[in-house]
Design a protein around this motif. Structure first.
Motif, PDB file in Angstrom:
ATOM      1  N   THR A 108       4.684 -36.991  -2.445  1.00  0.00           N
ATOM      2  CA  THR A 108       3.657 -35.933  -2.427  1.00  0.00           C
ATOM      3  C   THR A 108       2.289 -36.495  -2.059  1.00  0.00           C
ATOM      4  OG1 THR A 108       4.885 -34.714  -4.108  1.00  0.00           O
ATOM      5  CG2 THR A 108       2.578 -34.117  -3.831  1.00  0.00           C
ATOM      6  N   ASN A 113      -1.129 -34.722  -0.441  1.00  0.00           N
ATOM      7  CA  ASN A 113      -1.342 -33.761  -1.521  1.00  0.00           C
ATOM      8  C   ASN A 113      -1.593 -34.487  -2.841  1.00  0.00           C
ATOM      9  OD1 ASN A 113      -0.811 -31.462   0.168  1.00  0.00           O
ATOM     10  ND2 ASN A 113       1.318 -32.063   0.122  1.00  0.00           N
ATOM     11  N   TRP A 115      -0.572 -34.907  -7.068  1.00  0.00           N
ATOM     12  CA  TRP A 115       0.542 -34.742  -7.995  1.00  0.00           C
ATOM     13  C   TRP A 115      -0.008 -34.789  -9.411  1.00  0.00           C
ATOM     14  CZ3 TRP A 115       5.846 -33.986  -7.645  1.00  0.00           C
ATOM     15  CH2 TRP A 115       6.540 -34.110  -8.850  1.00  0.00           C
ATOM     16  N   LEU A 182       0.092 -18.947  -0.826  1.00  0.00           N
ATOM     17  CA  LEU A 182      -0.408 -20.221  -0.276  1.00  0.00           C
ATOM     18  C   LEU A 182      -0.385 -20.180   1.248  1.00  0.00           C
ATOM     19  CD1 LEU A 182       1.277 -22.839  -2.668  1.00  0.00           C
ATOM     20  CD2 LEU A 182      -1.075 -22.049  -2.728  1.00  0.00           C
ATOM     21  N   LYS A 188      -3.077 -25.553   0.197  1.00  0.00           N
ATOM     22  CA  LYS A 188      -2.036 -26.585   0.059  1.00  0.00           C
ATOM     23  C   LYS A 188      -1.291 -26.475  -1.259  1.00  0.00           C
ATOM     24  CE  LYS A 188      -4.585 -30.258   0.782  1.00  0.00           C
ATOM     25  NZ  LYS A 188      -4.996 -31.659   0.969  1.00  0.00           N
ATOM     26  N   ASP A 189      -2.019 -26.130  -2.314  1.00  0.00           N
ATOM     27  CA  ASP A 189      -1.412 -26.065  -3.640  1.00  0.00           C
ATOM     28  C   ASP A 189      -2.262 -25.147  -4.521  1.00  0.00           C
ATOM     29  OD1 ASP A 189      -3.659 -27.606  -4.628  1.00  0.00           O
ATOM     30  OD2 ASP A 189      -2.676 -29.393  -3.840  1.00  0.00           O
ATOM     31  N   ARG A 190      -1.847 -24.998  -5.764  1.00  0.00           N
ATOM     32  CA  ARG A 190      -2.520 -24.112  -6.715  1.00  0.00           C
ATOM     33  C   ARG A 190      -4.007 -24.424  -6.866  1.00  0.00           C
ATOM     34  NH1 ARG A 190       1.693 -21.867  -9.784  1.00  0.00           N
ATOM     35  NH2 ARG A 190       0.975 -20.702 -11.582  1.00  0.00           N
TER      36      ARG A 190
END
Length: 202
Positions: A108, A113, A115, A182, A188-190
């Protein structure tokens, strides 16, 4: 070529970390690293959080120079995770996490991104949400009514399970909504989604 640099005191944890991925590894015996010899683009540091303040300052120094790091804690907590994420870490795990989880975290982070465990992510979202209010809600135009309800609960720091219970839908449906949200809002993420919405301008 990607290289993992491992700094860990516990031999069992070292064994776990080493088995988590087939990437080239190098063991660090001290945090007094010569950053000139490291490669910012390809090196990823896996560091067990030391107990002393002096050693922790060395980690901060490495982070300030822009190196990618996954931090491992013997007793992880949302508060600690948030503090270190704000200092620049890319991932945060339990020192004794299973090899599959470490492998996922490494993949990840190398993909660009972050993690973070669910509890840390929720704390971080709550911290970010409290820091400012959303002024422009034109992002809603891109989403369905159910997706908007989902986002509003995400902004409150709710987990998928909590959202499912509050909206009386399955967790699988929440995940499907999140995937669409998204994609539609190009996040990309929350966490990226929350930050994006708070800085939204059409």
């Amino acid at each position: 070529m990607t290289q993992l640099l491992l700094y860990v005191q516990d031999p069992n944890a070292l064994k776990n970390w080493s088995q988590a991925t087939n990437l080239t590894k190098k063991i660090l015996y001290t945090l007094d690293v010569n950053t000139q010899e490291l490669d910012k683009e390809n090196d990823l540091l896996l560091i067990e959080l030391p107990q002393t303040e002096k050693e922790q300052e060395k980690i901060e120094l490495i982070l300030r120079q822009g190196f990618k790091m996954i931090l491992f804690s013997n007793i992880p907590s949302p508060k600690e995770g948030v503090q270190w994420f704000q200092k620049g870490i890319k991932g945060y795990l339990n020192t004794f996490a299973q090899t599959e989880r470490i492998s996922q975290a490494v993949e990840t982070v190398l993909a660009g991104n972050i993690w973070l465990g669910q509890s840390v992510m929720q704390s971080l979202i709550q911290t970010v949400s409290k820091s400012r209010t959303v002024t422009d809600d034109s992002w809603k135009e891109r989403l369905s009514e159910r997706e908007i309800e989902t986002v509003e609960l995400v902004l409150q720091g709710k987990s998928n399970q909590e959202i499912a219970e509050l909206l009386h839908i399955s967790e699988r449906t929440v995940k499907a909504h999140m995937h669409n949200i998204l994609e539609k809002l190009e996040a990309k993420d929350r966490l990226n989604l929350v930050i994006k919405i708070q800085n939204w301008s059409n």
